[in-house]
Design a protein around this motif. Structure first.
Motif, mmCIF file in Angstrom:
data_model
loop_
_atom_site.group_PDB
_atom_site.id
_atom_site.type_symbol
_atom_site.label_atom_id
_atom_site.label_comp_id
_atom_site.label_asym_id
_atom_site.label_seq_id
_atom_site.Cartn_x
_atom_site.Cartn_y
_atom_site.Cartn_z
ATOM 1 N N ALA A 48 -4.504 -2.430 -2.680
ATOM 2 C CA ALA A 48 -3.913 -1.194 -3.209
ATOM 3 C C ALA A 48 -2.583 -0.902 -2.515
ATOM 4 C CB ALA A 48 -4.880 -0.029 -3.028
ATOM 5 N N TYR A 49 -2.527 -1.130 -1.210
ATOM 6 C CA TYR A 49 -1.282 -0.935 -0.454
ATOM 7 C C TYR A 49 -0.195 -1.852 -0.999
ATOM 8 C CZ TYR A 49 1.985 -0.811 3.467
ATOM 9 O OH TYR A 49 3.115 -0.677 4.236
ATOM 10 N N GLN A 50 -0.546 -3.109 -1.246
ATOM 11 C CA GLN A 50 0.413 -4.083 -1.794
ATOM 12 C C GLN A 50 0.929 -3.604 -3.159
ATOM 13 O OE1 GLN A 50 -1.391 -7.912 -2.544
ATOM 14 N NE2 GLN A 50 0.287 -8.565 -3.833
ATOM 15 N N CYS A 51 0.048 -3.126 -4.009
ATOM 16 C CA CYS A 51 0.450 -2.641 -5.344
ATOM 17 C C CYS A 51 1.366 -1.430 -5.225
ATOM 18 C CB CYS A 51 -0.778 -2.283 -6.178
ATOM 19 S SG CYS A 51 -1.826 -3.699 -6.560
ATOM 20 N N ALA A 52 1.017 -0.496 -4.327
ATOM 21 C CA ALA A 52 1.844 0.692 -4.127
ATOM 22 C C ALA A 52 3.223 0.308 -3.594
ATOM 23 C CB ALA A 52 1.140 1.661 -3.179
ATOM 24 N N MET A 53 3.279 -0.671 -2.699
ATOM 25 C CA MET A 53 4.576 -1.145 -2.183
ATOM 26 C C MET A 53 5.423 -1.758 -3.293
ATOM 27 S SD MET A 53 5.246 -0.515 0.976
ATOM 28 C CE MET A 53 6.471 -1.740 1.422
ATOM 29 N N GLU A 54 4.786 -2.528 -4.173
ATOM 30 C CA GLU A 54 5.523 -3.120 -5.303
ATOM 31 C C GLU A 54 6.078 -2.025 -6.206
ATOM 32 O OE1 GLU A 54 6.415 -6.316 -5.994
ATOM 33 O OE2 GLU A 54 5.656 -6.661 -3.960
ATOM 34 N N TYR A 55 5.291 -1.006 -6.457
ATOM 35 C CA TYR A 55 5.745 0.110 -7.286
ATOM 36 C C TYR A 55 6.904 0.835 -6.604
ATOM 37 C CZ TYR A 55 5.663 4.236 -10.237
ATOM 38 O OH TYR A 55 6.024 5.248 -11.097
ATOM 39 N N LYS A 56 6.814 0.997 -5.289
ATOM 40 C CA LYS A 56 7.861 1.692 -4.529
ATOM 41 C C LYS A 56 9.198 0.951 -4.591
ATOM 42 C CE LYS A 56 8.903 3.801 -0.143
ATOM 43 N NZ LYS A 56 8.367 4.562 0.934
ATOM 44 N N LYS A 57 9.163 -0.355 -4.716
ATOM 45 C CA LYS A 57 10.411 -1.118 -4.839
ATOM 46 C C LYS A 57 11.170 -0.707 -6.094
ATOM 47 C CE LYS A 57 8.746 -5.200 -2.408
ATOM 48 N NZ LYS A 57 8.275 -6.586 -2.563
ATOM 49 N N MET A 58 10.435 -0.331 -7.139
ATOM 50 C CA MET A 58 11.062 0.084 -8.404
ATOM 51 C C MET A 58 11.415 1.572 -8.396
ATOM 52 S SD MET A 58 8.629 -1.918 -11.107
ATOM 53 C CE MET A 58 7.133 -1.372 -10.323
ATOM 54 N N ARG A 59 10.645 2.360 -7.658
ATOM 55 C CA ARG A 59 10.831 3.819 -7.623
ATOM 56 C C ARG A 59 10.846 4.256 -6.156
ATOM 57 N NH1 ARG A 59 11.106 6.492 -12.465
ATOM 58 N NH2 ARG A 59 10.670 8.379 -11.312
#
Length: 149
Positions: A48-59
């Motif tokens: 989940a942390y990895q997914c949230a980090m990927e999302y943060k790269k876009m936003r």
């Protein structure tokens, strides 16, 4: 918008791809800024942390928040929480006995989330209890495993 994640500690990311989850996050969040409520205890939390980090790269205004069941600086330092997360949140659960702190923290997360992503594939444990609680509280959610009942 607040999005939380719950899943079992024994999770292997071969079960689900980060790209798929990030697409689901985008569908749920739309154009809203997201604050992720996350744990840090096992396989699904790491995913989940990895997914949230990927999302943060876009936003970039996205916040990754560790919701701690314990108010203990040594505990947070040992887990490198303060270096990895944008914020540490400690819910108002001081009166809860330590052995029930994670359950109380999970309930707080459910009650304070706009949407929750689950990966629950067994009918016991903290993630399963949180899923049942979210259903009772009518919190919008999705279980990636799609467990019935």
């Amino acid at each position: 918008m607040i999005i939380s994640f719950f899943g079992h500690s024994k999770f292997y990311d071969a079960d689900l791809s980060a790209e798929f989850v990030v697409e689901r996050i985008k569908e749920v969040a739309g154009e809203k800024d997201v604050q992720f409520f996350l744990g840090d205890y096992g396989g699904f939390d790491a995913f989940a942390y990895q997914c949230a980090m990927e999302y943060k790269k876009m936003r970039p205004l996205t916040k990754l928040c560790f919701v701690s069941p314990y108010l203990d600086e040594d505990y947070l330092r040992r887990r490198y929480v303060t270096e990895r997360f944008d914020e540490v949140i400690y819910p108002d659960i001081e009166a809860t006995p330590k052995r029930y702190a994670i359950t109380a923290r999970n309930r707080w997360m459910v009650e304070n989330s706009d949407f929750i992503f689950f990966y629950v594939n067994i009918r016991f444990g903290g993630a399963y209890s949180a899923l049942q609680y979210a259903r009772r509280k009518n919190v919008k959610h999705h279980n990636f495993y799609n467990l019935q009942n």
